[in-house]
Design a protein around this motif. Structure first.
Motif, PDB file in Angstrom:
ATOM      1  N   LEU A 190     -39.430   3.499  10.907  1.00 52.52           N
ATOM      2  CA  LEU A 190     -38.429   4.529  10.684  1.00 52.52           C
ATOM      3  C   LEU A 190     -38.451   5.556  11.810  1.00 52.52           C
ATOM      4  CD1 LEU A 190     -36.276   5.362   8.655  1.00 52.52           C
ATOM      5  CD2 LEU A 190     -37.991   6.758   7.497  1.00 52.52           C
ATOM      6  N   ALA A 191     -39.647   5.931  12.268  1.00 53.62           N
ATOM      7  CA  ALA A 191     -39.755   6.898  13.368  1.00 53.62           C
ATOM      8  C   ALA A 191     -39.150   6.335  14.645  1.00 53.62           C
ATOM      9  CB  ALA A 191     -41.229   7.263  13.593  1.00 53.62           C
ATOM     10  N   GLY A 192     -39.428   5.062  14.943  1.00 59.43           N
ATOM     11  CA  GLY A 192     -38.880   4.444  16.142  1.00 59.43           C
ATOM     12  C   GLY A 192     -37.370   4.354  16.105  1.00 59.43           C
ATOM     13  N   VAL A 193     -36.818   4.008  14.950  1.00 62.29           N
ATOM     14  CA  VAL A 193     -35.366   3.915  14.804  1.00 62.29           C
ATOM     15  C   VAL A 193     -34.716   5.287  14.974  1.00 62.29           C
ATOM     16  CG1 VAL A 193     -33.488   3.418  13.192  1.00 62.29           C
ATOM     17  CG2 VAL A 193     -35.421   1.845  13.378  1.00 62.29           C
ATOM     18  N   LEU A 194     -35.306   6.322  14.391  1.00 63.16           N
ATOM     19  CA  LEU A 194     -34.743   7.675  14.482  1.00 63.16           C
ATOM     20  C   LEU A 194     -34.704   8.163  15.927  1.00 63.16           C
ATOM     21  CD1 LEU A 194     -36.332   9.430  11.362  1.00 63.16           C
ATOM     22  CD2 LEU A 194     -33.934   8.823  11.716  1.00 63.16           C
ATOM     23  N   VAL A 195     -35.811   7.998  16.666  1.00 61.52           N
ATOM     24  CA  VAL A 195     -35.860   8.451  18.061  1.00 61.52           C
ATOM     25  C   VAL A 195     -34.858   7.661  18.904  1.00 61.52           C
ATOM     26  CG1 VAL A 195     -37.296   8.543  20.142  1.00 61.52           C
ATOM     27  CG2 VAL A 195     -38.236   9.278  17.947  1.00 61.52           C
ATOM     28  N   GLY A 196     -34.838   6.335  18.730  1.00 60.22           N
ATOM     29  CA  GLY A 196     -33.893   5.515  19.486  1.00 60.22           C
ATOM     30  C   GLY A 196     -32.449   5.848  19.156  1.00 60.22           C
ATOM     31  N   TYR A 197     -32.177   6.139  17.884  1.00 60.21           N
ATOM     32  CA  TYR A 197     -30.812   6.450  17.463  1.00 60.21           C
ATOM     33  C   TYR A 197     -30.343   7.771  18.064  1.00 60.21           C
ATOM     34  CZ  TYR A 197     -26.735   6.822  14.400  1.00 60.21           C
ATOM     35  OH  TYR A 197     -25.455   6.910  13.925  1.00 60.21           O
ATOM     36  N   VAL A 198     -31.201   8.774  18.025  1.00 62.12           N
ATOM     37  CA  VAL A 198     -30.843  10.077  18.603  1.00 62.12           C
ATOM     38  C   VAL A 198     -30.576   9.939  20.091  1.00 62.12           C
ATOM     39  CG1 VAL A 198     -31.697  12.393  19.125  1.00 62.12           C
ATOM     40  CG2 VAL A 198     -32.074  11.411  16.855  1.00 62.12           C
ATOM     41  N   LEU A 199     -31.430   9.188  20.791  1.00 64.51           N
ATOM     42  CA  LEU A 199     -31.219   8.968  22.219  1.00 64.51           C
ATOM     43  C   LEU A 199     -29.920   8.186  22.456  1.00 64.51           C
ATOM     44  CD1 LEU A 199     -32.272   9.266  25.084  1.00 64.51           C
ATOM     45  CD2 LEU A 199     -33.632   7.188  24.752  1.00 64.51           C
ATOM     46  N   GLY A 200     -29.625   7.227  21.583  1.00 62.81           N
ATOM     47  CA  GLY A 200     -28.389   6.473  21.698  1.00 62.81           C
ATOM     48  C   GLY A 200     -27.160   7.360  21.532  1.00 62.81           C
ATOM     49  N   VAL A 201     -27.233   8.319  20.600  1.00 65.85           N
ATOM     50  CA  VAL A 201     -26.129   9.272  20.415  1.00 65.85           C
ATOM     51  C   VAL A 201     -25.933  10.101  21.680  1.00 65.85           C
ATOM     52  CG1 VAL A 201     -25.380  11.305  19.133  1.00 65.85           C
ATOM     53  CG2 VAL A 201     -26.379   9.370  17.912  1.00 65.85           C
ATOM     54  N   MET A 202     -27.048  10.569  22.269  1.00 63.42           N
ATOM     55  CA  MET A 202     -26.981  11.394  23.479  1.00 63.42           C
ATOM     56  C   MET A 202     -26.384  10.618  24.654  1.00 63.42           C
ATOM     57  SD  MET A 202     -30.721  13.233  23.096  1.00 63.42           S
ATOM     58  CE  MET A 202     -30.605  13.986  24.716  1.00 63.42           C
ATOM     59  N   LEU A 203     -26.614   9.303  24.698  1.00 65.18           N
ATOM     60  CA  LEU A 203     -26.128   8.478  25.797  1.00 65.18           C
ATOM     61  C   LEU A 203     -24.756   7.859  25.506  1.00 65.18           C
ATOM     62  CD1 LEU A 203     -29.471   6.664  26.745  1.00 65.18           C
ATOM     63  CD2 LEU A 203     -28.347   8.540  27.965  1.00 65.18           C
ATOM     64  N   GLY A 204     -24.169   8.216  24.380  1.00 61.34           N
ATOM     65  CA  GLY A 204     -22.828   7.741  24.051  1.00 61.34           C
ATOM     66  C   GLY A 204     -22.755   6.314  23.552  1.00 61.34           C
ATOM     67  N   LEU A 205     -23.845   5.808  22.989  1.00 63.28           N
ATOM     68  CA  LEU A 205     -23.865   4.433  22.494  1.00 63.28           C
ATOM     69  C   LEU A 205     -23.439   4.324  21.033  1.00 63.28           C
ATOM     70  CD1 LEU A 205     -27.228   3.155  24.059  1.00 63.28           C
ATOM     71  CD2 LEU A 205     -24.916   3.046  25.009  1.00 63.28           C
ATOM     72  N   VAL A 206     -23.254   5.455  20.357  1.00 57.94           N
ATOM     73  CA  VAL A 206     -22.917   5.465  18.935  1.00 57.94           C
ATOM     74  C   VAL A 206     -21.499   5.997  18.759  1.00 57.94           C
ATOM     75  CG1 VAL A 206     -23.520   6.355  16.654  1.00 57.94           C
ATOM     76  CG2 VAL A 206     -25.339   5.821  18.306  1.00 57.94           C
ATOM     77  N   ASP A 207     -20.684   5.245  18.038  1.00 58.51           N
ATOM     78  CA  ASP A 207     -19.311   5.658  17.742  1.00 58.51           C
ATOM     79  C   ASP A 207     -19.329   6.554  16.506  1.00 58.51           C
ATOM     80  OD1 ASP A 207     -16.641   6.003  17.331  1.00 58.51           O
ATOM     81  OD2 ASP A 207     -16.133   3.873  17.190  1.00 58.51           O
ATOM     82  N   LEU A 208     -19.368   7.853  16.725  1.00 57.98           N
ATOM     83  CA  LEU A 208     -19.434   8.806  15.616  1.00 57.98           C
ATOM     84  C   LEU A 208     -18.127   8.843  14.824  1.00 57.98           C
ATOM     85  CD1 LEU A 208     -21.302  11.747  17.400  1.00 57.98           C
ATOM     86  CD2 LEU A 208     -22.269   9.976  15.917  1.00 57.98           C
ATOM     87  N   GLY A 209     -17.041   8.392  15.430  1.00 52.86           N
ATOM     88  CA  GLY A 209     -15.756   8.393  14.733  1.00 52.86           C
ATOM     89  C   GLY A 209     -15.768   7.497  13.516  1.00 52.86           C
ATOM     90  N   LYS A 210     -16.402   6.320  13.613  1.00 52.21           N
ATOM     91  CA  LYS A 210     -16.479   5.408  12.471  1.00 52.21           C
ATOM     92  C   LYS A 210     -17.262   6.029  11.322  1.00 52.21           C
ATOM     93  CE  LYS A 210     -16.017   1.078  15.051  1.00 52.21           C
ATOM     94  NZ  LYS A 210     -16.649  -0.239  15.374  1.00 52.21           N
TER      95      LYS A 210
END
Length: 412
Positions: free
Chosen positions: A188-208
């Protein structure tokens, strides 16, 4: 064995908090399986929650165990969905419950020794190793930002490696250096850190995520039944069934109760099988006992099975939380790849540990033949094709290991 108090006088609010904590511990691994295999995370939560309640119904709510998605089926699910489709795969997963029911009947008739007689460590060890090693290439491809087969690049290589490394290193750091409760949630910790970094790098579509409804009924999938898919999937259940026996014994050692006697190993196996059947019928991955939860019970010393009931209820509620499901499905591919690199290696290491703990001698030609044959067949991707029916991967390894064990003579 000295029995410790199980049913405490804790108020309901305290039981509920403890149940939420159990779900938090199991959550990372629980949703990781559907994210890797393309199944619906909401249905995985629903299958785990209802499956745990079914398990408690069969066992008289005596065992403090929570059921979550099984890692053993990741590789078979990926292969089966590509070969026979999602519907046939789910039908095969539902039929996997037959293995648990057969084991339950054998244990009730002959005792738990019958399981170990046909599947000793020299059989189970290499099978578990193949479960981990068979997806090594998929993990590496995803960590580099590609699809599992490596054919399509989803994320630029440099960005993908950065995100995957952050997820992997965080998971390693929490596993090795964290203390107390935090050490129980490395995934869970690894997923959270990777996800936050992914958001910062524009890899996550927040619109969906913004467009997703707060409340949504999961999209159930109707299973279909094809003999080829069923026969391919059945042997995969051997490893998690054996793992079930170990987890039941382990939790009994912690609580001071022998659950193999009461409610009985046959009842716990049947309860697990019923949960697997339900999960397959609704479209979720098979469930199994979770060692992470056993660790949480050890740490908190809360042995009340009612806590697992609360964890199951919370899992069911979260299955209908639409925005949460959208967040799960938006996790970038490199995050999953980084976690998988450690996860699948850990699974393979457990298989090796099984051989070492049982002191399986590789100087014995019989043992060397079994382990060597299984590893090469599994890692090399050997397939046996008979009139349109194909047997390969973990399934072929399971059949080969048991067959060699029964056929090869033992040293006098």
């Amino acid at each position: 064995m000295r029995e410790l108090p199980i049913e405490g006088a804790d108020p309901l609010w305290r039981q509920a908090i403890a149940g939420a904590q159990i779900l938090f511990v199991a959550f990372g691994a629980l949703v990781l399986v559907p994210l890797l295999t393309g199944l619906n995370p909401s249905l995985a939560l629903l299958g785990a929650g209802v499956g745990t309640l079914l398990f408690q119904a069969v066992t008289g709510r005596q065992v403090p165990i929570f059921l979550g998605s099984s890692f053993a089926f990741i590789a078979p699910i990926i292969y089966a969905t590509q070969t026979w489709g999602v519907s046939a795969t789910l039908g095969a997963l539902a039929c996997v419950s037959l293995v648990y029911f057969v084991f339950a009947g054998l244990v009730r008739t002959h005792g738990a020794e019958i399981v170990h007689r046909f599947m000793p460590p020299v059989v189970i060890g290499p099978i578990i190793m193949i479960i981990g090693l068979s997806l090594a290439a998929v993990a590496v491809n995803m960590a580099m930002g590609k699809t599992g087969d490596g054919k399509v690049e989803l994320v630029p290589y440099g960005t993908a490696m950065l995100v995957a490394a952050a997820s992997l290193l965080t998971t390693i750091a929490v596993s090795v250096f964290a203390r107390g409760f935090l050490r129980l949630v490395p995934i869970l910790a690894g997923v959270l850190v990777g996800y936050v970094l992914g958001v910062m790098l524009g890899l996550v579509d927040l619109g969906k995520i913004a467009d997703a409804p707060w409340f949504a009924v999961p999209a159930f999938v109707t299973p279909s039944f094809e003999w080829a898919a069923i026969l391919f999937m059945l042997p995969v259940a051997l490893a998690p069934a054996i793992e079930h026996v170990g987890d039941v014994v382990a939790i009994g050692g912690i609580t001071g109760k022998d659950y193999t006697e009461k409610p009985g190993l046959h009842r716990t196996l049947a309860g697990d099988g019923l949960a697997v059947l339900f999960a397959g019928l609704i479209g979720g991955p098979p469930v199994t006992t979770y060692s992470e939860v056993t660790g949480a019970v050890t740490l908190t010393r809360n042995f009340n099975p009612a806590v697992m009931t609360w964890a199951a209820v919370f899992a069911i509620v979260m299955a209908f939380f639409g925005k949460f499901n959208a967040i799960l499905q938006s996790v970038p591919v490199p995050v999953m790849g980084g976690i998988m690199m450690l996860l699948f290696g850990s699974v393979a290491s457990i298989g090796l540990k099984t051989l070492i703990a049982a002191r399986v001698s590789m100087d014995e030609p019989r043992n060397l033949v079994i382990v060597s044959t299984v590893l090469v067949c599994g890692i090399g991707g050997l397939a046996v094709n008979l009139d349109g029916f194909s047997l390969q991967g973990v399934s072929l390894c399971g059949v080969a290991a048991i067959g060699l064990h029964l056929l090869l003579p033992r040293r006098a």
